[in-house]
Scaffold this motif. Structure first.
Motif, PDB file in Angstrom:
ATOM      1  N   ARG A 171     -17.826  15.146   8.396  1.00 45.21           N
ATOM      2  CA  ARG A 171     -17.498  13.920   7.656  1.00 45.21           C
ATOM      3  C   ARG A 171     -16.141  14.083   6.987  1.00 45.21           C
ATOM      4  O   ARG A 171     -15.946  14.940   6.135  1.00 45.21           O
ATOM      5  CB  ARG A 171     -18.560  13.625   6.594  1.00 45.21           C
ATOM      6  N   THR A 172     -15.197  13.269   7.412  1.00 45.50           N
ATOM      7  CA  THR A 172     -13.871  13.282   6.803  1.00 45.50           C
ATOM      8  C   THR A 172     -13.620  11.917   6.185  1.00 45.50           C
ATOM      9  O   THR A 172     -13.826  10.890   6.828  1.00 45.50           O
ATOM     10  CB  THR A 172     -12.786  13.579   7.844  1.00 45.50           C
ATOM     11  N   LEU A 173     -13.215  11.927   4.943  1.00 41.88           N
ATOM     12  CA  LEU A 173     -12.959  10.673   4.257  1.00 41.88           C
ATOM     13  C   LEU A 173     -11.604  10.119   4.686  1.00 41.88           C
ATOM     14  O   LEU A 173     -10.647  10.866   4.858  1.00 41.88           O
ATOM     15  CB  LEU A 173     -12.973  10.893   2.740  1.00 41.88           C
ATOM     16  N   PRO A 174     -11.520   8.816   4.900  1.00 39.83           N
ATOM     17  CA  PRO A 174     -10.258   8.217   5.343  1.00 39.83           C
ATOM     18  C   PRO A 174      -9.178   8.335   4.282  1.00 39.83           C
ATOM     19  O   PRO A 174      -9.452   8.371   3.086  1.00 39.83           O
ATOM     20  CB  PRO A 174     -10.630   6.752   5.602  1.00 39.83           C
ATOM     21  N   HIS A 175      -7.940   8.395   4.765  1.00 39.33           N
ATOM     22  CA  HIS A 175      -6.789   8.477   3.863  1.00 39.33           C
ATOM     23  C   HIS A 175      -6.553   7.107   3.239  1.00 39.33           C
ATOM     24  O   HIS A 175      -6.459   6.107   3.939  1.00 39.33           O
ATOM     25  CB  HIS A 175      -5.551   8.918   4.639  1.00 39.33           C
ATOM     26  N   VAL A 176      -6.478   7.074   1.922  1.00 40.89           N
ATOM     27  CA  VAL A 176      -6.347   5.808   1.201  1.00 40.89           C
ATOM     28  C   VAL A 176      -5.140   5.869   0.277  1.00 40.89           C
ATOM     29  O   VAL A 176      -4.940   6.855  -0.442  1.00 40.89           O
ATOM     30  CB  VAL A 176      -7.621   5.517   0.378  1.00 40.89           C
ATOM     31  N   ALA A 177      -4.330   4.813   0.321  1.00 44.08           N
ATOM     32  CA  ALA A 177      -3.179   4.705  -0.583  1.00 44.08           C
ATOM     33  C   ALA A 177      -3.618   4.055  -1.886  1.00 44.08           C
ATOM     34  O   ALA A 177      -4.566   3.266  -1.912  1.00 44.08           O
ATOM     35  CB  ALA A 177      -2.082   3.873   0.072  1.00 44.08           C
ATOM     36  N   THR A 178      -2.920   4.356  -2.943  1.00 43.17           N
ATOM     37  CA  THR A 178      -3.229   3.709  -4.214  1.00 43.17           C
ATOM     38  C   THR A 178      -2.683   2.285  -4.201  1.00 43.17           C
ATOM     39  O   THR A 178      -1.732   1.959  -3.476  1.00 43.17           O
ATOM     40  CB  THR A 178      -2.607   4.467  -5.390  1.00 43.17           C
ATOM     41  N   ALA A 179      -3.283   1.441  -5.022  1.00 39.19           N
ATOM     42  CA  ALA A 179      -2.831   0.059  -5.116  1.00 39.19           C
ATOM     43  C   ALA A 179      -1.387  -0.004  -5.616  1.00 39.19           C
ATOM     44  O   ALA A 179      -0.590  -0.834  -5.154  1.00 39.19           O
ATOM     45  CB  ALA A 179      -3.757  -0.732  -6.041  1.00 39.19           C
ATOM     46  N   ASP A 180      -1.020   0.883  -6.554  1.00 31.20           N
ATOM     47  CA  ASP A 180       0.342   0.886  -7.088  1.00 31.20           C
ATOM     48  C   ASP A 180       1.356   1.266  -6.016  1.00 31.20           C
ATOM     49  O   ASP A 180       2.446   0.664  -5.930  1.00 31.20           O
ATOM     50  CB  ASP A 180       0.447   1.854  -8.270  1.00 31.20           C
ATOM     51  N   ALA A 181       1.012   2.262  -5.188  1.00 28.88           N
ATOM     52  CA  ALA A 181       1.940   2.690  -4.130  1.00 28.88           C
ATOM     53  C   ALA A 181       2.174   1.571  -3.130  1.00 28.88           C
ATOM     54  O   ALA A 181       3.313   1.314  -2.715  1.00 28.88           O
ATOM     55  CB  ALA A 181       1.394   3.932  -3.427  1.00 28.88           C
ATOM     56  N   LEU A 182       1.095   0.877  -2.740  1.00 27.30           N
ATOM     57  CA  LEU A 182       1.236  -0.219  -1.786  1.00 27.30           C
ATOM     58  C   LEU A 182       1.977  -1.398  -2.409  1.00 27.30           C
ATOM     59  O   LEU A 182       2.754  -2.075  -1.733  1.00 27.30           O
ATOM     60  CB  LEU A 182      -0.133  -0.653  -1.281  1.00 27.30           C
ATOM     61  N   ARG A 183       1.763  -1.629  -3.694  1.00 26.80           N
ATOM     62  CA  ARG A 183       2.469  -2.724  -4.366  1.00 26.80           C
ATOM     63  C   ARG A 183       3.977  -2.463  -4.336  1.00 26.80           C
ATOM     64  O   ARG A 183       4.773  -3.380  -4.079  1.00 26.80           O
ATOM     65  CB  ARG A 183       1.986  -2.863  -5.801  1.00 26.80           C
ATOM     66  N   ASP A 184       4.381  -1.222  -4.577  1.00 26.38           N
ATOM     67  CA  ASP A 184       5.802  -0.884  -4.552  1.00 26.38           C
ATOM     68  C   ASP A 184       6.392  -1.108  -3.164  1.00 26.38           C
ATOM     69  O   ASP A 184       7.498  -1.643  -3.023  1.00 26.38           O
ATOM     70  CB  ASP A 184       6.005   0.576  -4.977  1.00 26.38           C
ATOM     71  N   VAL A 185       5.648  -0.689  -2.124  1.00 27.85           N
ATOM     72  CA  VAL A 185       6.135  -0.852  -0.751  1.00 27.85           C
ATOM     73  C   VAL A 185       6.286  -2.332  -0.406  1.00 27.85           C
ATOM     74  O   VAL A 185       7.315  -2.765   0.131  1.00 27.85           O
ATOM     75  CB  VAL A 185       5.174  -0.168   0.245  1.00 27.85           C
ATOM     76  N   LEU A 186       5.271  -3.113  -0.716  1.00 29.48           N
ATOM     77  CA  LEU A 186       5.290  -4.532  -0.359  1.00 29.48           C
ATOM     78  C   LEU A 186       6.333  -5.301  -1.164  1.00 29.48           C
ATOM     79  O   LEU A 186       6.985  -6.215  -0.632  1.00 29.48           O
ATOM     80  CB  LEU A 186       3.895  -5.129  -0.551  1.00 29.48           C
ATOM     81  N   ASP A 187       6.523  -4.941  -2.422  1.00 28.61           N
ATOM     82  CA  ASP A 187       7.572  -5.585  -3.227  1.00 28.61           C
ATOM     83  C   ASP A 187       8.951  -5.283  -2.652  1.00 28.61           C
ATOM     84  O   ASP A 187       9.831  -6.158  -2.621  1.00 28.61           O
ATOM     85  CB  ASP A 187       7.496  -5.106  -4.676  1.00 28.61           C
ATOM     86  N   SER A 230      -7.459   1.341   2.940  1.00 31.73           N
ATOM     87  CA  SER A 230      -7.090   1.067   1.557  1.00 31.73           C
ATOM     88  C   SER A 230      -7.637  -0.274   1.103  1.00 31.73           C
ATOM     89  O   SER A 230      -8.139  -0.397  -0.024  1.00 31.73           O
ATOM     90  CB  SER A 230      -5.564   1.089   1.402  1.00 31.73           C
ATOM     91  N   ALA A 231      -7.549  -1.286   1.973  1.00 33.23           N
ATOM     92  CA  ALA A 231      -8.068  -2.610   1.619  1.00 33.23           C
ATOM     93  C   ALA A 231      -9.560  -2.540   1.320  1.00 33.23           C
ATOM     94  O   ALA A 231     -10.031  -3.100   0.314  1.00 33.23           O
ATOM     95  CB  ALA A 231      -7.801  -3.596   2.752  1.00 33.23           C
ATOM     96  N   ALA A 232     -10.310  -1.838   2.165  1.00 35.56           N
ATOM     97  CA  ALA A 232     -11.763  -1.741   1.976  1.00 35.56           C
ATOM     98  C   ALA A 232     -12.099  -0.999   0.689  1.00 35.56           C
ATOM     99  O   ALA A 232     -12.970  -1.426  -0.085  1.00 35.56           O
ATOM    100  CB  ALA A 232     -12.394  -1.030   3.173  1.00 35.56           C
ATOM    101  N   THR A 233     -11.412   0.100   0.444  1.00 39.70           N
ATOM    102  CA  THR A 233     -11.695   0.897  -0.751  1.00 39.70           C
ATOM    103  C   THR A 233     -11.340   0.139  -2.019  1.00 39.70           C
ATOM    104  O   THR A 233     -12.096   0.156  -3.006  1.00 39.70           O
ATOM    105  CB  THR A 233     -10.910   2.218  -0.693  1.00 39.70           C
ATOM    106  N   HIS A 234     -10.211  -0.558  -2.010  1.00 42.96           N
ATOM    107  CA  HIS A 234      -9.801  -1.305  -3.201  1.00 42.96           C
ATOM    108  C   HIS A 234     -10.743  -2.477  -3.467  1.00 42.96           C
ATOM    109  O   HIS A 234     -10.974  -2.835  -4.632  1.00 42.96           O
ATOM    110  CB  HIS A 234      -8.356  -1.786  -3.046  1.00 42.96           C
TER     111      HIS A 234
END
Length: 300
Positions: A104-120, A251-255
């Motif tokens: 069992r390997t947990l999926p790699h998830v980005a933080t909401a803040d990191a994705l917000r910076d990228v999208l901005d 990331s979307a699912a986890t958030h």
């Protein structure tokens, strides 16, 4: 019948009878041709359990992941079960083949803040009206805002998007259709792309067709281009180049779960046939909660 001929017949069965996607059929072919590379193009009826065990042993010696070996084991079992049903062999040699247990390997998830910076940042880059920048911003906003698969994203047509309702109609695995919502940032990005980006990209080809997202030459965008985009734009923010569209889906699912969304609602959003597949994200969410507790609680 020689092994390669049998694999060709099996692939035709998967495509025409079981109506599996070309990508899935290609994956079966690749796995089974790996078997041919080890045992040779021998007669199908001459393949025995020791051949199959040797094939898996060599994969283990190469350091192949347990999940990869387990997938190949499943592919070869399906193949020989079909061959027995078609009376091409007298007995199925894969019945006693044991696959390694998947870790069992947990999926790699980005933080909401990191994705917000990228999208901005992508939104700022798109403000000068460059069609590729507008498309790239729309791609990442839709992937993260809806959690859809990269294959679903690339298959979108213009008519699949309802900007008024903030939804997109996708064709998922098993040709199952579902309607997925997206948020206001994705709506703005799609609207800007449709208004200023897509017409310019479409003009680069004689006929771009109904595709929503276009490549630099004006045709429908491919999954490879989306993978490269995510790795280039999201990878540095996460300190890893080993990221792809699935990272935004995870990331979307986890958030969503972090924010209190119902597990079954997330299952429907992602298009998972089984709730068990969606439950992996509860483990991710729980681990994040435990880490925050250990960091912040005075008696942790």
């Amino acid at each position: 019948m020689q092994l390669t001929r049998a694999i060709d017949a099996f692939a035709a069965h998967l495509e025409k009878v079981r109506r599996l996607s070309p990508a899935t059929v290609r994956a079966y072919r690749n796995d089974l041709h790996g078997l041919v590379a080890v045992v040779g193009d021998i007669d199908l009826g001459d393949v025995d359990l020791e051949h199959l065990r040797d094939w898996l042993w060599q994969a283990t010696q190469r350091g192949d992941a347990r999940s990869t070996i387990a997938r190949r084991t499943s592919a070869v079992r399906t193949f020989f079960r079909w061959a027995e049903e078609e009376q091409l062999i007298a007995a199925d040699p894969s019945l006693r083949l044991v696959a390694p247990k998947r870790g069992r390997t947990l999926p790699h998830v980005a933080t909401a803040d990191a994705l917000r910076d990228v999208l901005d940042r992508l939104e700022r880059q798109a403000q000068d009206g460059d069609p590729v920048a507008l498309r790239d911003h729309a791609v990442l906003e839709v992937l993260y805002g809806s959690g859809i698969r990269v294959s679903e994203l690339c298959g979108l047509d213009v008519d699949d998007v309802d900007l008024d309702r903030g939804t997109v109609r996708v064709l998922g695995k098993g040709s199952k259709e579902r309607v997925v919502p997206f948020g206001a940032p994705a709506k703005r990005a799609i609207d800007a792309y449709l208004t200023r980006g897509r017409p310019a990209l479409a003009a680069r080809a004689t006929g771009s067709g109904p595709a929503l997202l276009l490549g630099t030459r004006g045709g429908r965008i491919g999954s490879r281009a989306v993978y490269d985009l995510v790795a280039r734009e999201v990878g540095p923010a996460l300190g890893s180049s080993a990221v792809g569209p699935h990272t935004l889906r995870h990331s979307a699912a986890t958030h969503l779960l972090d924010g209190g969304a119902d597990l079954r609602a997330v299952q429907e959003l992602l298009g998972h046939a089984s709730l068990g597949t969606t439950q992996i994200y509860t483990h991710v969410s729980s681990e994040r909660l435990a880490a925050a507790y250990r960091l912040a609680h005075p008696r942790a």
